[in-house]
Design a protein around this motif. Structure first.
Motif, mmCIF file in Angstrom:
data_model
loop_
_atom_site.group_PDB
_atom_site.id
_atom_site.type_symbol
_atom_site.label_atom_id
_atom_site.label_comp_id
_atom_site.label_asym_id
_atom_site.label_seq_id
_atom_site.Cartn_x
_atom_site.Cartn_y
_atom_site.Cartn_z
ATOM 1 N N PRO A 1 -32.322 -2.317 -13.915
ATOM 2 C CA PRO A 1 -32.360 -3.511 -13.071
ATOM 3 C C PRO A 1 -32.000 -4.799 -13.816
ATOM 4 O O PRO A 1 -31.254 -5.630 -13.295
ATOM 5 C CB PRO A 1 -33.818 -3.551 -12.577
ATOM 6 C CG PRO A 1 -34.316 -2.159 -12.708
ATOM 7 C CD PRO A 1 -33.603 -1.574 -13.889
ATOM 8 N N ALA A 2 -32.536 -4.984 -15.012
ATOM 9 C CA ALA A 2 -32.307 -6.237 -15.728
ATOM 10 C C ALA A 2 -30.832 -6.442 -16.029
ATOM 11 O O ALA A 2 -30.313 -7.563 -15.916
ATOM 12 C CB ALA A 2 -33.120 -6.258 -17.023
ATOM 13 N N LEU A 3 -30.152 -5.380 -16.396
ATOM 14 C CA LEU A 3 -28.736 -5.496 -16.739
ATOM 15 C C LEU A 3 -27.869 -5.697 -15.500
ATOM 16 O O LEU A 3 -26.929 -6.495 -15.504
ATOM 17 C CB LEU A 3 -28.283 -4.254 -17.512
ATOM 18 C CG LEU A 3 -28.583 -4.194 -19.019
ATOM 19 C CD1 LEU A 3 -27.824 -5.267 -19.770
ATOM 20 C CD2 LEU A 3 -30.063 -4.285 -19.328
ATOM 21 N N VAL A 4 -28.183 -4.987 -14.427
ATOM 22 C CA VAL A 4 -27.421 -5.156 -13.192
ATOM 23 C C VAL A 4 -27.602 -6.566 -12.646
ATOM 24 O O VAL A 4 -26.634 -7.212 -12.220
ATOM 25 C CB VAL A 4 -27.855 -4.116 -12.138
ATOM 26 C CG1 VAL A 4 -27.219 -4.420 -10.792
ATOM 27 C CG2 VAL A 4 -27.469 -2.716 -12.591
ATOM 28 N N LEU A 5 -28.830 -7.056 -12.665
ATOM 29 C CA LEU A 5 -29.081 -8.392 -12.129
ATOM 30 C C LEU A 5 -28.484 -9.480 -13.012
ATOM 31 O O LEU A 5 -28.212 -10.583 -12.542
ATOM 32 C CB LEU A 5 -30.585 -8.599 -11.959
ATOM 33 C CG LEU A 5 -31.214 -7.709 -10.870
ATOM 34 C CD1 LEU A 5 -32.733 -7.794 -10.907
ATOM 35 C CD2 LEU A 5 -30.695 -8.080 -9.489
ATOM 36 N N CYS A 6 -28.249 -9.170 -14.271
ATOM 37 C CA CYS A 6 -27.561 -10.117 -15.149
ATOM 38 C C CYS A 6 -26.143 -10.394 -14.646
ATOM 39 O O CYS A 6 -25.651 -11.515 -14.722
ATOM 40 C CB CYS A 6 -27.525 -9.575 -16.577
ATOM 41 S SG CYS A 6 -26.710 -10.650 -17.777
ATOM 42 N N TYR A 7 -25.492 -9.363 -14.111
ATOM 43 C CA TYR A 7 -24.156 -9.556 -13.545
ATOM 44 C C TYR A 7 -24.184 -10.576 -12.413
ATOM 45 O O TYR A 7 -23.214 -11.305 -12.186
ATOM 46 C CB TYR A 7 -23.616 -8.237 -12.991
ATOM 47 C CG TYR A 7 -23.285 -7.181 -14.022
ATOM 48 C CD1 TYR A 7 -22.465 -7.462 -15.106
ATOM 49 C CD2 TYR A 7 -23.769 -5.881 -13.890
ATOM 50 C CE1 TYR A 7 -22.148 -6.484 -16.045
ATOM 51 C CE2 TYR A 7 -23.458 -4.894 -14.812
ATOM 52 C CZ TYR A 7 -22.657 -5.202 -15.893
ATOM 53 O OH TYR A 7 -22.348 -4.221 -16.811
ATOM 54 N N ARG A 8 -25.289 -10.628 -11.687
ATOM 55 C CA ARG A 8 -25.376 -11.481 -10.509
ATOM 56 C C ARG A 8 -25.838 -12.901 -10.842
ATOM 57 O O ARG A 8 -25.442 -13.847 -10.167
ATOM 58 C CB ARG A 8 -26.347 -10.879 -9.492
ATOM 59 C CG ARG A 8 -25.986 -9.470 -9.096
ATOM 60 C CD ARG A 8 -26.993 -8.891 -8.097
ATOM 61 N NE ARG A 8 -26.733 -7.473 -7.870
ATOM 62 C CZ ARG A 8 -27.412 -6.710 -7.038
ATOM 63 N NH1 ARG A 8 -28.406 -7.229 -6.333
ATOM 64 N NH2 ARG A 8 -27.118 -5.423 -6.895
ATOM 65 N N ASP A 9 -26.687 -13.008 -11.843
ATOM 66 C CA ASP A 9 -27.308 -14.296 -12.142
ATOM 67 C C ASP A 9 -26.654 -14.992 -13.336
ATOM 68 O O ASP A 9 -25.918 -15.970 -13.174
ATOM 69 C CB ASP A 9 -28.799 -14.079 -12.395
ATOM 70 C CG ASP A 9 -29.567 -15.390 -12.494
ATOM 71 O OD1 ASP A 9 -28.940 -16.455 -12.368
ATOM 72 O OD2 ASP A 9 -30.789 -15.352 -12.689
ATOM 73 N N GLU A 10 -26.894 -14.479 -14.524
ATOM 74 C CA GLU A 10 -26.368 -15.144 -15.724
ATOM 75 C C GLU A 10 -24.838 -15.216 -15.725
ATOM 76 O O GLU A 10 -24.275 -16.226 -16.164
ATOM 77 C CB GLU A 10 -26.858 -14.429 -16.985
ATOM 78 C CG GLU A 10 -28.308 -14.702 -17.343
ATOM 79 C CD GLU A 10 -29.292 -13.772 -16.657
ATOM 80 O OE1 GLU A 10 -30.462 -13.747 -17.043
ATOM 81 O OE2 GLU A 10 -28.869 -13.064 -15.713
ATOM 82 N N TYR A 11 -24.173 -14.175 -15.224
ATOM 83 C CA TYR A 11 -22.707 -14.216 -15.168
ATOM 84 C C TYR A 11 -22.243 -15.361 -14.264
ATOM 85 O O TYR A 11 -21.323 -16.110 -14.599
ATOM 86 C CB TYR A 11 -22.154 -12.889 -14.639
ATOM 87 C CG TYR A 11 -21.920 -11.831 -15.693
ATOM 88 C CD1 TYR A 11 -22.838 -11.610 -16.710
ATOM 89 C CD2 TYR A 11 -20.782 -11.032 -15.663
ATOM 90 C CE1 TYR A 11 -22.639 -10.632 -17.670
ATOM 91 C CE2 TYR A 11 -20.560 -10.046 -16.618
ATOM 92 C CZ TYR A 11 -21.496 -9.850 -17.618
ATOM 93 O OH TYR A 11 -21.284 -8.879 -18.565
ATOM 94 N N ARG A 12 -22.874 -15.490 -13.120
ATOM 95 C CA ARG A 12 -22.467 -16.538 -12.186
ATOM 96 C C ARG A 12 -22.763 -17.916 -12.774
ATOM 97 O O ARG A 12 -21.988 -18.855 -12.583
ATOM 98 C CB ARG A 12 -23.204 -16.353 -10.860
ATOM 99 C CG ARG A 12 -22.580 -17.112 -9.687
ATOM 100 C CD ARG A 12 -23.220 -16.726 -8.368
ATOM 101 N NE ARG A 12 -23.136 -15.309 -8.102
ATOM 102 C CZ ARG A 12 -22.058 -14.692 -7.632
ATOM 103 N NH1 ARG A 12 -20.948 -15.394 -7.411
ATOM 104 N NH2 ARG A 12 -22.072 -13.391 -7.413
ATOM 105 N N GLU A 13 -23.873 -18.029 -13.477
ATOM 106 C CA GLU A 13 -24.248 -19.308 -14.057
ATOM 107 C C GLU A 13 -23.267 -19.736 -15.150
ATOM 108 O O GLU A 13 -22.858 -20.900 -15.217
ATOM 109 C CB GLU A 13 -25.667 -19.214 -14.635
ATOM 110 C CG GLU A 13 -26.168 -20.469 -15.309
ATOM 111 C CD GLU A 13 -26.353 -21.619 -14.334
ATOM 112 O OE1 GLU A 13 -26.106 -22.771 -14.746
ATOM 113 O OE2 GLU A 13 -26.732 -21.375 -13.170
ATOM 114 N N VAL A 14 -22.901 -18.802 -16.012
ATOM 115 C CA VAL A 14 -22.063 -19.144 -17.171
ATOM 116 C C VAL A 14 -20.574 -19.163 -16.832
ATOM 117 O O VAL A 14 -19.832 -20.026 -17.300
ATOM 118 C CB VAL A 14 -22.349 -18.156 -18.327
ATOM 119 C CG1 VAL A 14 -21.350 -18.339 -19.455
ATOM 120 C CG2 VAL A 14 -23.769 -18.359 -18.847
#
Length: 1013
Positions: free
Chosen positions: A860-873
């Motif tokens: 979950p943490a890695l998949v949600l990184c695609y949605r959150d941190e990727y979009r932010e950066v």
């Protein structure tokens, strides 16, 4: 370059001398002089900011006696104190420039429960919901309810005479106080309880405390003497006006006197209350809630009196603004089915009506109301659009959870103007409320302000929060104008400006409510208890000899400091600036995922609110030094030798940045704050921003490089897994790694590796060209498995079994080439490296996305990184690719698969912190999936397991990691058979293996077993 930062807020000499003397005394509590600790206690849930000199955490009543006795000496007579509990005040109630006495850390015990007589004795630092946890097994609860009940203390409730939902039936806190124990300004102890009038003639039988005898005698006399005037002057309201309750110290027949009624609602200005004996209420046997939907907020208000007349226990109202904000929050998934839309209508108001009591009575009242509502809807009357009934207790609590979150939700309003508290707890006679609110709205509309409204219409209390920007000087001036207008308006309607949350800095309005003569009595009472004005000075009233109050509506606000931060910097750190101090991150429950670092330390510095406050000051100090923070974020680090020198001198040279670092490095980066916080404060995001800048000046610890490089090095290590494991897992290597790098309990690589497990398997061997070569008509049969570093290299068996499950479901799995995700680099603040990694992965995944085949990830943490941190950066450069969580993908495909027959299989699912807060419906999704496979799945709500990625592997965090695991996971796991335990997060499974001694299954592994039956 990041400079050394100094705050210039040194302690006043008298306080420094006092604290040194206190340290040399027998005081056993904590004395915290850190600037960070002072900053965190400088704010509450109001717009004000008063920096205290230090924070004292007494361990017991004796510590408070020692502190006040020492301060009673001539040398320290200028030292002032303010008692503090949960810090949820909305008007600076416990803020001070003196010393904070925080009773919440240690003085939080339930001392005695007497179910036979219906009372409980507690220390005043106990949290209200925690008290009810202790009372529930006895069939009782402490009934005054308030929205901050999961972090507000009993001491705070007593000092503000708190109440909330259901107060018409359950009353206010003062209605439940049977006796109090307090420490007076001279350090002596006073017990107060109801006394027969005849005892006042012989006070030696009442108290052996000379000051206590003087107080009892004087207050009893003046309140008897002024009885007629008090009856005439005091507003006739369900709510009480804090400061001071002259009316209720005597009963109606003047046969019983109770000094506790003066202390209740005194906001810490008279004494430090340490213990309370409280009346408790039997839990109702039956509860029912009716959610009534209206065409306007005004309709909801005008309908409320008829609901009170229907003998409702509670009538709560929210407007459309609060409802719409709730729909955008994590809380909505829990209540959406309970507050459904009315087809073709717009819900602009909601009344939540509860009936509680014995079953027959509740059913009768409910049936009567339903009949009336049905007729009103049929006739198009009262603006009623529809209603829903629930008699399920967990569902009722979910609705209250949404309502309780309303305060914080308003802080999520878009734009620079945010709804704020300063005139939000006005109270008027309930029958006048609708007309009063119309005038209140006219006042706000005349200033072109937005606002949200919610509250207890049954008691005539409505919380109205106008939206203002406290960084705007003109808006700060407007706050004064509106405050004066509202104070006058409440008097016009026979009400109070402070009807529920205490008075705080609004003491200046006291004379207009009490009249000059009674206000003089209040001043005299303050002078009797605290002649030198040293207990929460500047609030409510001051002794006559002191003069006017020195806190008022215009006192220093947080906005004065925030506006010193340039707008472009504020925009670059929105999570830092948006924290409104609502304090939900102080949630006491170990079964809540919210902020594990605060739970395990009890230190408010180690909380989202604390961290946001420290960061705001850091940004302000950088601006004061002329540093452009946005430019600094893009700068290159100093040379290695210069960073070595700076690091070597770090203990010698004070740098405020170290205090910020100390706070932020305690964060687990679980991201519970970003989902649970009403205003979505994302600490891991600004933590990474800070790390990126801080390490331009100082050396990074070696473990940061180890974590940041793990994704790149894993494929190389997996080429020789046995050799790698031998080199890293032997006792000597582990000792060296622990001592040299600070890393412990590193997991072993999977043997066989994923590559070995899938040798020759059809799922391997696909690069982008091979994927593009799959015919379009065949692509619907393919499922693309996105690898993550932890499961692919440390738990390869899980990935292998997921591929088997896909095949079992009649589809064709493809293992996508391994691409680093970048989350470990983001957590450690390697933002340049993260951006490059994220862009590389996004470019690849976007090309794959165009092929129209589902991509699924396991962790979950890695998949949600695609949605959150990727979009932010990455922003727009992220593209539109989508990687689904396994449960999201399964929930979609089982629609086309036949359901399996019910089997005698039961499982219990433990969620991942990031997953449960970012995707709160995940438990329901897994439950539906398992039901389709013929098994029963139960989800448990727990706090953090204590691992959180690599946090639990860092030696300095080991003790806290274990403590967090013990808080909720250990005892819950002990009650469940091991084969039934399912854990979706890799880090959580690692923690269970480490501390519980076995490796639990992932839900996918259980589904494969079910599919093979």
């Amino acid at each position: 370059m990041l400079p050394l930062l100094s705050h210039q807020q040194t302690l006043e000499p008298v306080y420094l001398a006092y604290l040194d003397a206190l340290e040399q005394s027998t005081f056993s509590g904590d004395i915290d002089k850190r600037y960070s600790a002072r900053l965190v206690q400088a704010t509450d849930n109001s717009v004000y900011q008063f920096l205290p000199q230090a924070v004292l955490y007494p361990k017991n009543q004796l510590d408070i006696q020692i502190a006040l006795t020492l301060a009673a000496t001539d040398e320290y007579r200028s030292v002032t104190f303010s008692a503090r509990g949960g810090g949820t005040g909305t008007n600076g109630q416990s803020l001070t420039h003196g010393l904070i006495l925080d009773v919440s850390r240690y003085m939080n015990r339930v001392l005695e429960v007497n179910a036979e007589q219906g009372w409980v004795r507690v220390e005043t630092g106990v949290i209200k919901d925690s008290l009810n946890d202790a009372l529930r097994p006895h069939g009782y609860f402490f009934s005054p309810d308030l929205s901050t009940s999961n972090r507000a203390t009993i001491g705070g409730m007593i000092n503000t005479d708190a109440s909330g939902a259901g107060s018409l039936v359950y009353g206010k806190t003062s209605d439940h106080v049977l006796a109090l124990r307090s420490v007076l300004i001279d350090g002596s102890v006073l017990d107060t309880q109801p006394l027969g009038a005849q005892l006042l003639s012989n006070l030696n039988e009442v108290s052996t405390n000379p000051l206590g005898q003087k107080l009892i005698s004087a207050v009893a006399a003046v309140c008897r003497e002024k009885r007629a005037q008090i009856e005439t002057q005091f507003p006739k309201l369900n709510r009480f006006l804090t400061g001071y309750d002259l009316k209720h110290v005597w009963n109606d027949s003047l046969t019983q006197f109770d000094l506790s009624r003066i202390l209740t609602g005194s906001e810490g200005t008279l004494a430090v209350i340490t213990e309370a004996k409280l009346n408790i209420t039997p839990l109702p046997t039956e509860r029912a809630m009716v959610n009534i939907k209206y065409d306007s907020f005004q309709s909801a208000l005008r309908h409320a009196p008829s609901l009170v007349a229907a003998r409702a226990t509670v009538v709560e109202t929210v407007d459309s603004k609060v409802l719409n904000l709730a729909r955008e929050d994590i809380v909505w998934h829990s209540v959406a089915d309970l507050i459904q839309e009315v087809p073709g209508k717009v819900i602009d108001g909601l009344n939540m009506v509860e009936f509680a009591g014995d079953t027959a009575d509740v059913e009768q009242r409910l049936a009567s109301l339903e009949a009336v509502l049905t007729e009103q809807i049929s006739n198009g009357e009262c603006g009623v659009l529809g209603y829903q009934v629930t008699q399920d207790k967990p569902s009722i609590e979910k609705i209250y959870g949404m309502r309780k979150k309303a305060v914080g939700l308003l802080g999520a309003t878009k734009g620079r103007r945010k709804p704020i508290a300063f005139a939000e707890d006005t109270a008027v006679p309930p029958e006048k409320l609708a007309d009063y609110i119309m005038e209140f709205r006219a006042v706000l509309d005349s200033h072109n302000l937005q606002y949200g409204m919610f509250g207890h219409v049954d008691a005539g209390v409505l919380h109205v929060r106008p939206a203002l920007d406290m960084c705007d000087v003109e808006d700060e001036k407007l706050l004064r104008v509106i405050s004066d207008q509202v104070a006058a308006l409440t008097l016009k309607y026979g009400g109070l400006m402070w009807g529920e949350h205490g008075k705080g800095v609004r003491g200046e309005y006291g004379p207009s409510v009490f009249g000059d003569e009674l206000y003089g009595v209040l001043q005299d009472i303050k002078g009797l208890f605290d002649p030198d004005n040293r207990l929460n000075p500047g609030k409510l009233v001051a002794p006559k000899k002191v003069g006017a109050l020195y806190y008022d509506i215009d006192s220093v606000k947080r906005g004065k400091f925030d506006r010193q931060i340039p707008i472009d910097v504020r925009d670059a750190f929105p999570d830092v600036m948006n924290c409104n101090g609502n304090g939900l991150c102080f949630n006491y429950s170990s079964y809540s995922p919210m902020c594990p670092s605060f739970k395990v330390t009890g230190d408010r510095v180690q909380s989202p609110k604390g961290r946001a406050g420290l960061m705001r000051e850091w940004l302000r100090l950088l601006e004061a030094e002329g540093v452009d923070v946005n430019a600094l974020a893009k700068a290159k680090p100093l040379g290695w030798l210069q960073r070595v020198q700076n690091t070597f001198n770090a203990k010698r040279d004070y740098d405020y940045s170290h205090e910020v670092m100390e706070s932020l490095k305690g964060c687990l980066a679980c991201k519970a704050c970003s989902g649970q916080c009403p205003v979505k404060v994302d600490v891991p995001k600004f933590r990474a921003q800070f790390f990126n800048i801080y390490y331009q000046r100082y050396l990074r610890p070696a473990k940061d490089y180890l974590v940041a490089g793990i994704e790149d090095s894993l494929p190389l290590m997996a080429a020789a897994p046995r050799l790698t494991n031998f080199a890293a897992q032997n006792p000597l290597s582990q000792w060296v790694i622990k001592k040299a790098i600070g890393y412990v309990d590193a997991p072993a690589l999977s043997v066989p590796t994923l590559k070995q497990r899938l040798d020759g398997h059809a799922s391997r061997g696909y690069d982008l060209a091979a994927l593009q070569a799959i015919p379009e008509e065949a692509r619907a049969q393919f499922v693309l498995v996105v690898q993550d570093p932890f499961n692919s290299f440390y738990d390869s068996g899980l990935v292998y079994r997921f591929i088997q499950l896909i095949e079992k479901l009649g589809l064709k799995p493809v293992l996508l080439p391994y691409k680093p995700n970048g989350k470990p680099t983001h957590i450690k603040g390697f933002l340049d490296k993260f951006a490059k990694t994220a862009q590389s992965s996004a470019d690849f995944l976007n090309q794959v996305h165009k092929l129209g085949m589902p991509m699924v990830g396991i962790d979950p943490a890695l998949v949600l990184c695609y949605r959150d941190e990727y979009r932010e950066v990455l922003g727009a450069n992220r593209g539109n690719f989508e990687v689904k969580l396994a449960n999201e993908w399964l929930l979609n495909i089982i629609k086309d698969l036949p359901a399996k027959a019910e089997q005698d299989k039961q499982y219990t699912w433990f969620s991942h912190c990031t997953e449960s807060t970012a995707k709160p419906n995940t438990a329901n999704e897994w439950t539906k999936i398992f039901a389709h496979f013929g098994a029963k799945l139960t989800a448990v709500n727990l706090g953090c397991c204590g691992m959180a990625g690599t946090y639990g592997h860092e030696a300095e965090n080991l003790e806290r990691s274990k403590a967090l695991f013990d808080m909720s996971w250990q005892q819950t796991l002990a009650k469940i058979e091991q084969p039934q335990v399912l854990v979706s997060g890799y880090s959580c499974r690692s923690q269970v293996k480490r501390f519980a001694g076995y490796k639990p299954k992932h839900p996918l592994e259980a589904l494969l077993e079910l599919a093979n039956i």
